[in-house]
Design a protein around this motif. Structure first.
Motif, PDB file in Angstrom:
ATOM      1  N   PHE A  23      89.393 123.485  25.835  1.00 40.51           N
ATOM      2  CA  PHE A  23      88.381 124.558  26.286  1.00 40.51           C
ATOM      3  C   PHE A  23      88.390 124.248  27.880  1.00 40.51           C
ATOM      4  O   PHE A  23      88.547 125.230  28.626  1.00 40.51           O
ATOM      5  CB  PHE A  23      86.813 124.295  25.869  1.00 40.51           C
ATOM      6  CG  PHE A  23      85.946 125.353  26.646  1.00 40.51           C
ATOM      7  CD1 PHE A  23      85.835 126.455  26.193  1.00 40.51           C
ATOM      8  CD2 PHE A  23      85.395 124.523  27.703  1.00 40.51           C
ATOM      9  CE1 PHE A  23      84.811 127.223  27.029  1.00 40.51           C
ATOM     10  CE2 PHE A  23      84.206 125.263  28.189  1.00 40.51           C
ATOM     11  CZ  PHE A  23      84.217 126.770  27.743  1.00 40.51           C
ATOM     12  N   GLU A  24      88.377 123.079  28.411  1.00 42.15           N
ATOM     13  CA  GLU A  24      88.533 122.592  29.764  1.00 42.15           C
ATOM     14  C   GLU A  24      89.882 122.992  30.436  1.00 42.15           C
ATOM     15  O   GLU A  24      89.918 123.589  31.390  1.00 42.15           O
ATOM     16  CB  GLU A  24      88.303 120.998  29.965  1.00 42.15           C
ATOM     17  CG  GLU A  24      88.290 120.592  31.344  1.00 42.15           C
ATOM     18  CD  GLU A  24      87.894 119.269  31.463  1.00 42.15           C
ATOM     19  OE1 GLU A  24      88.124 118.718  32.627  1.00 42.15           O
ATOM     20  OE2 GLU A  24      87.647 118.441  30.434  1.00 42.15           O
ATOM     21  N   ILE A  26      91.925 125.308  29.393  1.00 43.70           N
ATOM     22  CA  ILE A  26      92.004 126.894  29.357  1.00 43.70           C
ATOM     23  C   ILE A  26      91.407 127.430  30.508  1.00 43.70           C
ATOM     24  O   ILE A  26      91.749 128.196  31.441  1.00 43.70           O
ATOM     25  CB  ILE A  26      91.673 127.674  28.141  1.00 43.70           C
ATOM     26  CG1 ILE A  26      92.607 127.177  26.928  1.00 43.70           C
ATOM     27  CG2 ILE A  26      91.569 129.038  28.388  1.00 43.70           C
ATOM     28  CD1 ILE A  26      92.205 127.501  25.649  1.00 43.70           C
ATOM     29  N   ASN A  27      90.207 126.809  30.908  1.00 43.44           N
ATOM     30  CA  ASN A  27      89.284 127.129  31.945  1.00 43.44           C
ATOM     31  C   ASN A  27      89.933 126.857  33.148  1.00 43.44           C
ATOM     32  O   ASN A  27      89.780 127.549  34.285  1.00 43.44           O
ATOM     33  CB  ASN A  27      87.789 126.906  31.507  1.00 43.44           C
ATOM     34  CG  ASN A  27      87.079 127.922  30.624  1.00 43.44           C
ATOM     35  OD1 ASN A  27      86.887 128.874  31.068  1.00 43.44           O
ATOM     36  ND2 ASN A  27      87.138 127.402  29.420  1.00 43.44           N
ATOM     37  N   GLU A  28      90.409 125.632  33.223  1.00 43.78           N
ATOM     38  CA  GLU A  28      90.881 125.161  34.716  1.00 43.78           C
ATOM     39  C   GLU A  28      92.076 126.041  35.145  1.00 43.78           C
ATOM     40  O   GLU A  28      92.172 126.344  36.215  1.00 43.78           O
ATOM     41  CB  GLU A  28      91.157 123.669  34.387  1.00 43.78           C
ATOM     42  CG  GLU A  28      91.908 123.018  35.785  1.00 43.78           C
ATOM     43  CD  GLU A  28      92.619 121.870  35.492  1.00 43.78           C
ATOM     44  OE1 GLU A  28      93.688 121.965  35.450  1.00 43.78           O
ATOM     45  OE2 GLU A  28      91.855 120.891  35.399  1.00 43.78           O
ATOM     46  N   TYR A  30      92.934 128.892  34.142  1.00 44.25           N
ATOM     47  CA  TYR A  30      92.518 130.485  34.490  1.00 44.25           C
ATOM     48  C   TYR A  30      91.776 130.481  35.920  1.00 44.25           C
ATOM     49  O   TYR A  30      92.196 131.061  36.779  1.00 44.25           O
ATOM     50  CB  TYR A  30      91.476 130.768  33.476  1.00 44.25           C
ATOM     51  CG  TYR A  30      90.817 132.130  34.100  1.00 44.25           C
ATOM     52  CD1 TYR A  30      91.639 133.417  33.917  1.00 44.25           C
ATOM     53  CD2 TYR A  30      89.304 132.303  34.363  1.00 44.25           C
ATOM     54  CE1 TYR A  30      90.798 134.495  34.453  1.00 44.25           C
ATOM     55  CE2 TYR A  30      88.895 133.203  34.653  1.00 44.25           C
ATOM     56  CZ  TYR A  30      89.561 134.529  34.822  1.00 44.25           C
ATOM     57  OH  TYR A  30      88.806 135.772  35.276  1.00 44.25           O
ATOM     58  N   ILE A  31      90.805 129.347  36.248  1.00 48.29           N
ATOM     59  CA  ILE A  31      90.313 129.297  37.385  1.00 48.29           C
ATOM     60  C   ILE A  31      91.192 129.313  38.684  1.00 48.29           C
ATOM     61  O   ILE A  31      91.433 129.863  39.681  1.00 48.29           O
ATOM     62  CB  ILE A  31      89.267 128.361  37.585  1.00 48.29           C
ATOM     63  CG1 ILE A  31      88.106 128.676  36.819  1.00 48.29           C
ATOM     64  CG2 ILE A  31      88.700 128.064  38.932  1.00 48.29           C
ATOM     65  CD1 ILE A  31      87.044 127.510  36.337  1.00 48.29           C
ATOM     66  N   SER A  40      94.262 137.861  36.778  1.00 43.76           N
ATOM     67  CA  SER A  40      93.772 137.293  35.438  1.00 43.76           C
ATOM     68  C   SER A  40      94.770 137.238  34.855  1.00 43.76           C
ATOM     69  O   SER A  40      95.855 137.652  34.821  1.00 43.76           O
ATOM     70  CB  SER A  40      92.373 138.108  34.872  1.00 43.76           C
ATOM     71  OG  SER A  40      93.069 139.487  34.601  1.00 43.76           O
ATOM     72  N   PHE A  57      88.615 130.814  22.600  1.00 44.85           N
ATOM     73  CA  PHE A  57      88.515 130.229  24.222  1.00 44.85           C
ATOM     74  C   PHE A  57      89.242 131.148  25.110  1.00 44.85           C
ATOM     75  O   PHE A  57      88.810 131.481  25.986  1.00 44.85           O
ATOM     76  CB  PHE A  57      88.914 128.835  24.137  1.00 44.85           C
ATOM     77  CG  PHE A  57      88.132 127.917  23.534  1.00 44.85           C
ATOM     78  CD1 PHE A  57      86.988 128.115  23.133  1.00 44.85           C
ATOM     79  CD2 PHE A  57      88.747 126.412  23.320  1.00 44.85           C
ATOM     80  CE1 PHE A  57      86.132 126.968  22.503  1.00 44.85           C
ATOM     81  CE2 PHE A  57      88.068 125.437  22.559  1.00 44.85           C
ATOM     82  CZ  PHE A  57      86.621 125.757  22.092  1.00 44.85           C
ATOM     83  N   LYS A  60      87.924 134.671  26.681  1.00 43.15           N
ATOM     84  CA  LYS A  60      87.242 134.457  27.607  1.00 43.15           C
ATOM     85  C   LYS A  60      88.140 135.004  29.140  1.00 43.15           C
ATOM     86  O   LYS A  60      87.206 135.298  30.188  1.00 43.15           O
ATOM     87  CB  LYS A  60      86.234 133.441  27.834  1.00 43.15           C
ATOM     88  CG  LYS A  60      85.598 133.153  26.325  1.00 43.15           C
ATOM     89  CD  LYS A  60      84.559 134.220  25.932  1.00 43.15           C
ATOM     90  CE  LYS A  60      83.877 134.009  24.774  1.00 43.15           C
ATOM     91  NZ  LYS A  60      82.889 135.157  24.151  1.00 43.15           N
ATOM     92  N   VAL A  61      89.137 134.530  28.934  1.00 40.10           N
ATOM     93  CA  VAL A  61      90.037 134.685  30.083  1.00 40.10           C
ATOM     94  C   VAL A  61      91.057 135.566  30.306  1.00 40.10           C
ATOM     95  O   VAL A  61      91.735 135.588  31.311  1.00 40.10           O
ATOM     96  CB  VAL A  61      90.188 132.901  30.574  1.00 40.10           C
ATOM     97  CG1 VAL A  61      89.274 132.265  30.603  1.00 40.10           C
ATOM     98  CG2 VAL A  61      91.431 132.669  29.734  1.00 40.10           C
TER      99      VAL A  61
END
Length: 271
Positions: A23-24, A26-28, A30-31, A40, A57, A60-61
């Motif tokens: 999760f961390e 994938i979000n990292e 993406y950001i 995106s 997960f 969301k991105v």
């Protein structure tokens, strides 16, 4: 969110450390991608998607998530789990023969086995590189393998996972390290992986004892900033029995090792 799963995938979902690092990661990425490139992810692939939690997960991105698995039973559950997410497409197919229509900005291809030795996903990683955009991202993007010379309290008859040995406390195998660990292999998932591995392990012994085993551990490099060791369902260490020998502090021991990535533990040889 509650997920319908098989017994095996239930164990995966209970491994909260494993879930949190994906999760961390994938979000990292993406950001970081959005800040640097100001866009995106258009398309994300989740290969070997299982129950669909990593697709969830990614949903969301990414504008579009394509999740593929060849297990029909788990695909049915994934479709049920993610039915309200219209931009997530769940496909029952063999990834190695699937006809991909587009290249991806993000490829998630979870690897679970130490050293990729018993991991069928390694073939998938090689196969899908051509479907990654030039600036695309793979999660995870590589692994780091380490080896330690150890002494066990009783001889091992065959190569085994450390977690399996510890399930039965009465027959628990205990061991101690006779030297410092060495990094003996690093695999970059952005490059085609050679399935045949062979190397010489050069150990420096730091204490007297009886050397009868090698312990292999794998660290998963999810992103440049996130590296994870073993968790209950991610890369349990492997214990490899070798010919017993007395060693002394200061000794230098060389042991050759070879195996086939994706070939299974039976391919491991030491000499």
């Amino acid at each position: 969110m509650l997920f319908k799963v098989t017994k095996y995938h239930q164990d995966l979902l209970r491994d909260f450390e494993r879930l949190s690092i994906f999760f961390e990661a994938i979000n990292e990425v993406y950001i970081k991608n959005e800040i640097i490139q100001n866009n995106s992810f258009d398309i994300a692939y989740d290969l070997g998607c299982g129950s669909g939690v990593l697709s969830y997960f990614a949903s969301k991105v990414a504008e579009k998530v394509i999740a593929i698995d060849k297990d029909l039973n788990i695909i049915k559950k994934a479709k049920c789990n993610l039915k309200k997410y219209k931009h997530v497409e769940i496909i029952h197919d063999d990834i190695l023969t699937h006809k991909f229509k587009d290249k991806a900005d993000l490829i998630i291809c979870e690897t679970l086995d130490t050293g990729l030795i018993d991991e069928e996903q390694v073939l998938i990683i090689n196969h899908v590189l051509k479907y990654l955009k030039p600036n695309g991202i793979i999660i995870p993007n590589g692994i780091i393998n380490i080896a330690e010379p150890i002494s066990t309290n009783k001889p091992l008859e065959y190569v085994s996972y450390d977690d399996e040995n510890n399930l039965n406390q009465e027959n628990k195998v205990q061991y101690n390290a006779l030297g410092k660990f060495i990094v003996y292999s690093e695999i970059d998932f952005y490059k085609k992986i050679n399935l045949k591995f062979k190397n010489r392990l050069a150990f420096k012994i730091t204490m007297d004892g009886i050397l009868n085993c090698i312990k292999i551990s794998t660290f998963t490099r999810l992103t440049a900033n996130i590296i994870c060791g073993s968790t209950p369902m991610l890369n349990p260490p492997i214990l490899i029995p070798i010919n017993e020998q007395d060693v002394k502090k200061g000794d230098k021991i060389n042991i050759s090792i070879e195996y086939e990535l994706g070939g299974g533990l039976k391919t491991i040889k030491t000499y």
